[in-house]
Motif scaffolding. Structure first.
Motif, short mmCIF file in Angstrom:
data_model
loop_
_atom_site.label_atom_id
_atom_site.label_comp_id
_atom_site.label_asym_id
_atom_site.label_seq_id
_atom_site.Cartn_x
_atom_site.Cartn_y
_atom_site.Cartn_z
N LEU A 287 -15.18 -86.61 -21.82
CA LEU A 287 -15.65 -85.37 -22.44
C LEU A 287 -15.66 -84.20 -21.45
N PRO A 288 -16.18 -84.37 -20.22
CA PRO A 288 -16.11 -83.26 -19.27
C PRO A 288 -14.67 -82.86 -18.95
N LEU A 289 -13.76 -83.83 -19.02
CA LEU A 289 -12.36 -83.53 -18.71
C LEU A 289 -11.74 -82.58 -19.72
N THR A 290 -12.22 -82.61 -20.97
CA THR A 290 -11.66 -81.70 -21.98
C THR A 290 -11.83 -80.25 -21.54
N ASP A 291 -12.97 -79.95 -20.95
CA ASP A 291 -13.25 -78.59 -20.47
C ASP A 291 -12.33 -78.24 -19.29
N VAL A 292 -12.14 -79.21 -18.39
CA VAL A 292 -11.26 -79.00 -17.23
C VAL A 292 -9.83 -78.74 -17.70
N LEU A 293 -9.34 -79.57 -18.61
CA LEU A 293 -7.97 -79.44 -19.10
C LEU A 293 -7.78 -78.14 -19.87
N ALA A 294 -8.79 -77.74 -20.64
CA ALA A 294 -8.69 -76.49 -21.40
C ALA A 294 -8.47 -75.31 -20.45
N ARG A 295 -9.24 -75.28 -19.36
CA ARG A 295 -9.10 -74.17 -18.41
C ARG A 295 -7.77 -74.25 -17.64
N MET A 296 -7.31 -75.47 -17.35
CA MET A 296 -6.00 -75.63 -16.70
C MET A 296 -4.88 -75.12 -17.61
N GLU A 297 -4.97 -75.47 -18.89
CA GLU A 297 -3.95 -75.02 -19.84
C GLU A 297 -3.95 -73.50 -19.97
N GLN A 298 -5.15 -72.93 -20.06
CA GLN A 298 -5.24 -71.48 -20.19
C GLN A 298 -4.75 -70.76 -18.94
N GLU A 299 -5.06 -71.34 -17.79
CA GLU A 299 -4.60 -70.73 -16.54
C GLU A 299 -3.08 -70.76 -16.45
N GLY A 300 -2.48 -71.91 -16.78
CA GLY A 300 -1.03 -72.03 -16.71
C GLY A 300 -0.55 -72.02 -15.27
N HIS B 176 2.30 -72.53 -20.07
CA HIS B 176 1.03 -73.16 -20.44
C HIS B 176 1.33 -74.48 -21.15
N THR B 177 1.41 -75.55 -20.36
CA THR B 177 1.67 -76.85 -20.96
C THR B 177 0.42 -77.36 -21.66
N GLN B 178 0.58 -78.37 -22.53
CA GLN B 178 -0.55 -79.03 -23.18
C GLN B 178 -0.72 -80.42 -22.58
N PHE B 179 -1.94 -80.73 -22.15
CA PHE B 179 -2.24 -82.06 -21.64
C PHE B 179 -2.83 -82.89 -22.78
N ASN B 180 -2.19 -83.99 -23.09
CA ASN B 180 -2.63 -84.84 -24.20
C ASN B 180 -3.54 -85.93 -23.67
N SER C 94 -9.71 -71.15 -5.41
CA SER C 94 -8.63 -72.10 -5.69
C SER C 94 -8.75 -72.64 -7.12
N ARG C 95 -7.57 -72.92 -7.72
CA ARG C 95 -7.56 -73.38 -9.11
C ARG C 95 -6.69 -74.63 -9.23
N MET C 96 -7.14 -75.55 -10.06
CA MET C 96 -6.35 -76.74 -10.38
C MET C 96 -5.40 -76.36 -11.52
N LEU C 97 -4.10 -76.64 -11.33
CA LEU C 97 -3.09 -76.20 -12.30
C LEU C 97 -2.47 -77.34 -13.10
N LEU C 98 -2.14 -78.43 -12.40
CA LEU C 98 -1.39 -79.50 -13.06
C LEU C 98 -1.91 -80.87 -12.62
N GLN C 99 -1.72 -81.84 -13.52
CA GLN C 99 -1.86 -83.24 -13.17
C GLN C 99 -0.54 -83.90 -13.52
N VAL C 100 0.09 -84.52 -12.54
CA VAL C 100 1.38 -85.18 -12.76
C VAL C 100 1.24 -86.62 -12.28
N HIS C 101 0.84 -87.49 -13.19
CA HIS C 101 0.66 -88.91 -12.90
C HIS C 101 -0.40 -89.13 -11.81
N ASP C 102 0.03 -89.36 -10.56
CA ASP C 102 -0.93 -89.63 -9.48
C ASP C 102 -1.15 -88.40 -8.61
#
Length: 883
Positions: A486-499, A610-614, A829-837
């Motif tokens: 659940l906390p990750l949804t907020d993190v991913l939302a901001r990452m997607e919006q940041e792009g 702005h990718t979507q993280f599923n 600093s901002r987190m932008l992407l997660q790519v596997h590991d």
């Protein structure tokens, strides 16, 4: 009976398996044979238009022929597990297609087909047998023809009496005699040693049958041939008998049992969706795909109030501690769609607010931004991104129905609210498609109809929340849900919006460079071919490679030679041109998929993607990326790696920083298995692939070659996926025997890994599921299946899920903790992407040292294992420079 088609199921399944490269769906289930098998059936039905169609399968290894000859089929290799686990799925497809299938103990599919062809040929105007086995040519008759598949499943030759006469100079019945003389190595039918097809045909052209040949041994040409035939007379008779199809199998089948039934389109759609057969989904009759829930639209109306203008009398409504909320958009893609309206429910009363009212009503906006006011939603990330894009501040998204349902049943991906209600409350909510119409835009539905639909959704959200919350606690998933997912949804939302920013000019320049490279490769290919041709045309390429250059034909298709990637990779050592063709295709894909594809999705104002993280798709818990997929940018080719150069910081003077877990799945394996040799290798920071090469090949470190290390790497990463000797042999291009020896040596070197894999299967059998180190569950309903193939797939899943799922848990937890640290410390600093590991950040210059240290500390300290987690951190002016 107009036309009866009899299909040799096992033969076609084998053809399909070997004709197509190994394919899997996202859950890891092999699908290539099912896909080829289904395509063949659809093609048959479309082209032949049978009134009756029937598929026969072999029932098991033992048949009545083994009593005659114990070594019958004795040399046949065990069916690869990658194929055997697909056979039950083929039967599911047949059931959904309305096609009857059958098997009978002690008999082969050939015998069932022979019996039906013999008994029904007088009732049918035409009988067509479909197989890849020449034995069945003996069944051809005046109204019985045979379609013989060749290397693929769509490349086939039709045989009637005239065709058999033309090709062999024999009658159909003499096919048995041909096999009696020459034998059949695939079925281990011995025949007469030294007699091949050419000699056998000469003998039959002269003497007509095995019996006649044996009666005229003294007339045979050549002393050696006479001696061989004389010495193996009984063997020839037995061989002919083994090759004879038995046409009197006791079958409880009538012509009615063979009739083509109406396909179950809903069942097919569910199957094809699960197997990820997108093209086959498109082929389903759209008329039959209308949802059955149309009647659900006419359910009892939900009581709700349409708030068409600000009503301060309702302001107290927003003082409630918890409300169910549903936002509707004009487009399914929430980065593009505009907010149409929002429905709210307290469980008894519902409000519907059009977007204009939402924007103007202060009481509503204050409530939406108040983190102490709980909002129950379906898809928190979609809700947050869509509302934030419209200028709303959103806090207090305290429960996500979609995410909870996903954790409780991760095999159901992208599950809709109506499906969740069906599973947990027994149904009653119409789907969006049923309400809006297929393919319709949501804004087409206005006013009360839209308000009622969203109000009904809001009611369902409130009804489900407490139920799902309780179920999460019952199965010990509540901690994973509330602490990580659940906390990750907020993190991913901001990452997607940041792009992430893209250097558009650099991307265009790289495109020009790749096009120039494509021209260079084209010239080189033309030079090596000695002629110009359309490299993108499989037909023309096949003519050049196989007719002009004389390369060996590996596979054929309906339209000619196959030039698929797996074929070309096998041909690469044969001629220099093949490597250039493979390179040409890779560069071409980079241009079309990534250069042109990325240019289409760049947001022009800030030059960002702005990718979507599923978060709720994969059964293992891993994140995926779509629209566009930034996790699959190819990096094997230097040209692909350079594509990362165009991903740059959004501010001048900033850098891109990448942090990557090193060999995390193998470290998790060491932790879970407790294998001391593996644990010690990581503690002492040895090169794990070199160490494994030393162990399985029995050499010193200095004697480990690059090929040995490569083989060891394939074993290290394959072993946790339950890789078989067949799978490893395909990966390494070695024999199955060599692959089996390597796997055996690995397990003798790491015995506790073998014990873990055995134990996890036993645990799965006992509990029905496996878990990760954070208690994420994956249920395995087929782990107790009496069907070996279904059970073996479940066992492989049991081996892999705790490792891959724990990997997903760890990096998700690291993301939540990193986001917390960035905000707590007030870093830019901002987190932008997660790519596997790997995690990718953009960082101002003055924070580089701080973030390098911080990200390493957080990621390596996210969880405590028996072996240290290791994170490699690097930075540069682009994503490329940061690797």
């Amino acid at each position: 009976m107009k036309k009866l088609i009899l299909v040799d199921g096992n033969s076609i399944a084998f053809r399909a398996f070997y004709a197509l490269p190994l394919l899997t769906n996202k859950s890891g289930q092999f699908t290539n044979a099912v896909y080829g098998f289904t395509m063949m059936l659809m093609k048959l039905m479309e082209e032949e238009k049978p009134s009756h169609l029937f598929v026969a399968f072999d029932a098991g290894k033992e048949t009545f022929r083994h009593k005659q000859y114990a070594e019958y089929k004795g040399t046949r290799q065990k069916t690869p597990s990658e194929l055997s686990e697909q056979l039950p799925v083929m039967r599911e497809v047949l059931d959904a297609m309305g096609i009857h299938h059958y098997e009978k103990k002690q008999y082969e599919a050939d015998d069932i087909i022979g019996t039906l062809a013999h008994s029904l040929k007088s009732e049918a105007e035409e009988v067509l047998i479909v197989t890849g086995d020449k034995d069945l040519l003996q069944l051809v008759d005046d109204n019985v023809t045979l379609l013989m598949t060749k290397k693929g499943v769509t490349d086939a030759t039709r045989y009637d009496r005239a065709k058999i006469e033309e090709q062999y100079g024999l009658t159909p019945d003499q096919i048995r005699d041909l096999k009696g003389l020459m034998g059949d190595s695939s079925d281990n039918i011995p025949g007469i040693p030294g007699v091949g097809e050419k000699t056998a045909l000469k003998l039959l052209h002269q003497f007509e049958s095995v019996e006649s040949v044996l009666d005229h041994i003294d007339q045979l040409p050549g002393k050696k041939l006479k001696e061989k035939v004389a010495a193996h007379q009984e063997q020839a008779r037995i061989s002919k008998e083994l090759a004879t199809i038995y046409c009197e199998v006791p079958l409880e089948l009538s012509a009615q049992d063979l009739r083509c039934d109406e396909p179950n389109h809903d069942q097919l759609r569910t199957l094809f969706k699960k197997l990820e057969f997108k093209k086959l989904l498109e082929r389903l009759d759209p008329e039959s795909s209308q949802p059955e829930e149309e009647s659900a639209v006419h359910l009892q109306e939900v009581s709700y109030q349409m708030v068409s203008e600000i009503d301060e009398n309702l302001a107290e409504w927003f003082l409630q501690e918890k409300l169910g909320c549903v936002v509707e958009l004009s487009d399914e893609h929430y980065h593009h769609g505009e907010v149409i309206g929002m429905a709210l429910s307290d469980g008894e009363k519902q409000l519907y607010l059009p977007c204009e009212v939402m924007k103007e009503w202060k009481a509503f906006r204050t409530w939406l931004a108040d983190g102490s006011k709980e909002k129950i939603v379906y898809d928190a990330k979609r809700t947050q991104v869509s509302l934030t894009r419209q200028g709303f501040r959103v806090n207090g998204l305290s429960f996500d129905i979609m995410l909870a349902a996903y954790l409780l049943n991760p095999s159901e991906s992208e599950i809709s609210l109506s499906e969740i209600m069906e599973q947990h409350l027994g149904g009653g909510l119409p789907t969006d498609e049923a309400v809006y119409g297929k393919g319709a835009k949501r804004q087409a539905l206005q006013g009360e109809a839209l308000g009622e639909h969203l109000a009904r959704k809001a009611v369902v959200v409130t009804q489900l929340e407490e139920l799902l919350r309780t179920k999460l606690k019952e199965v010990e998933l509540d901690k994973l849900y509330f602490d990580i997912e659940l906390p990750l949804t907020d993190v991913l939302a901001r990452m997607e919006q940041e792009g992430i920013r893209v250097d558009v000019e650099g991307l265009e320049a790289l495109g020009e460079e790749l096009r120039a490279r494509l021209n260079e490769l084209t010239d080189k290919i033309y030079d090596l071919a000695g002629t110009q041709f359309n490299i993108n045309s499989p037909k023309q390429m096949g003519e050049v490679l196989f007719d002009k250059l004389g390369l060996p034909v590996i596979k054929k298709t309906k339209t000619g030679y196959s030039t698929s990637a797996d074929v070309l990779e096998k041909l690469a050592p044969q001629h220099e041109i093949v490597e250039y063709i493979l390179h040409y295709r890779q560069v071409g894909k980079l241009i079309s998929t990534y250069i042109e594809g990325l240019l289409k999705v760049i947001e022009k104002e800030q030059s960002k993607i702005h990718t979507q993280f599923n978060q709720a798709i994969t059964a293992t818990g891993r994140l995926s990326s779509t629209n566009p997929n930034l996790q699959n940018i190819p990096i094997r080719l230097e040209e692909g790696r350079r594509l990362r150069r165009v991903f740059v910081p959004s501010k001048p003077g900033w850098s891109i920083l990448a942090a990557d877990y090193s060999q995390i799945e193998l470290r998790i394996l060491a932790n879970i298995s407790g294998d001391e040799t593996l644990i010690q290798s990581f503690i002492e920071e040895r090169d794990i692939h070199t160490q494994t090469a030393m162990d399985i090949f029995g050499v010193n470190e200095d004697d480990v070659t690059s090929l040995m290390r490569s083989h060891a790497k394939a074993v290290n990463f394959g072993i946790v996926y339950g890789i078989s000797d067949y799978g490893l042999s395909q990966n390494l291009d070695i024999s199955r025997k060599e692959a089996a020896a390597i796997i055996d040596k690995y397990f003798s070197s790491y015995p506790d890994v073998k014990k873990y894999l055995d134990d996890v299967i036993e645990k799965a059998k006992k509990e029905g599921y496996v878990t990760t180190i954070f208690q994420r569950r994956r249920y395995l309903p087929d782990i107790h299946s009496s069907n070996f193939n279904r059970r073996s797939f479940a066992e492989r899943t049991a081996m892999n899920t705790p490792i891959q799922g724990s990997n997903a848990d760890i990096i998700k937890k690291a993301m939540v903790e990193m986001d917390h640290e960035l905000r707590e410390r007030g870093l830019e600093s901002r987190m932008l992407l997660q790519v596997h590991d790997e995690l990718v950040f953009e960082v101002p210059q003055h924070e580089i040292d701080t973030l390098t240290q911080l990200v390493k500390e957080v990621m390596e300290g996210t969880v405590s294992l028996r072996v240290p987690l290791k994170v490699e951190v690097s930075s540069g002016s682009s994503w490329y420079e940061a690797k």
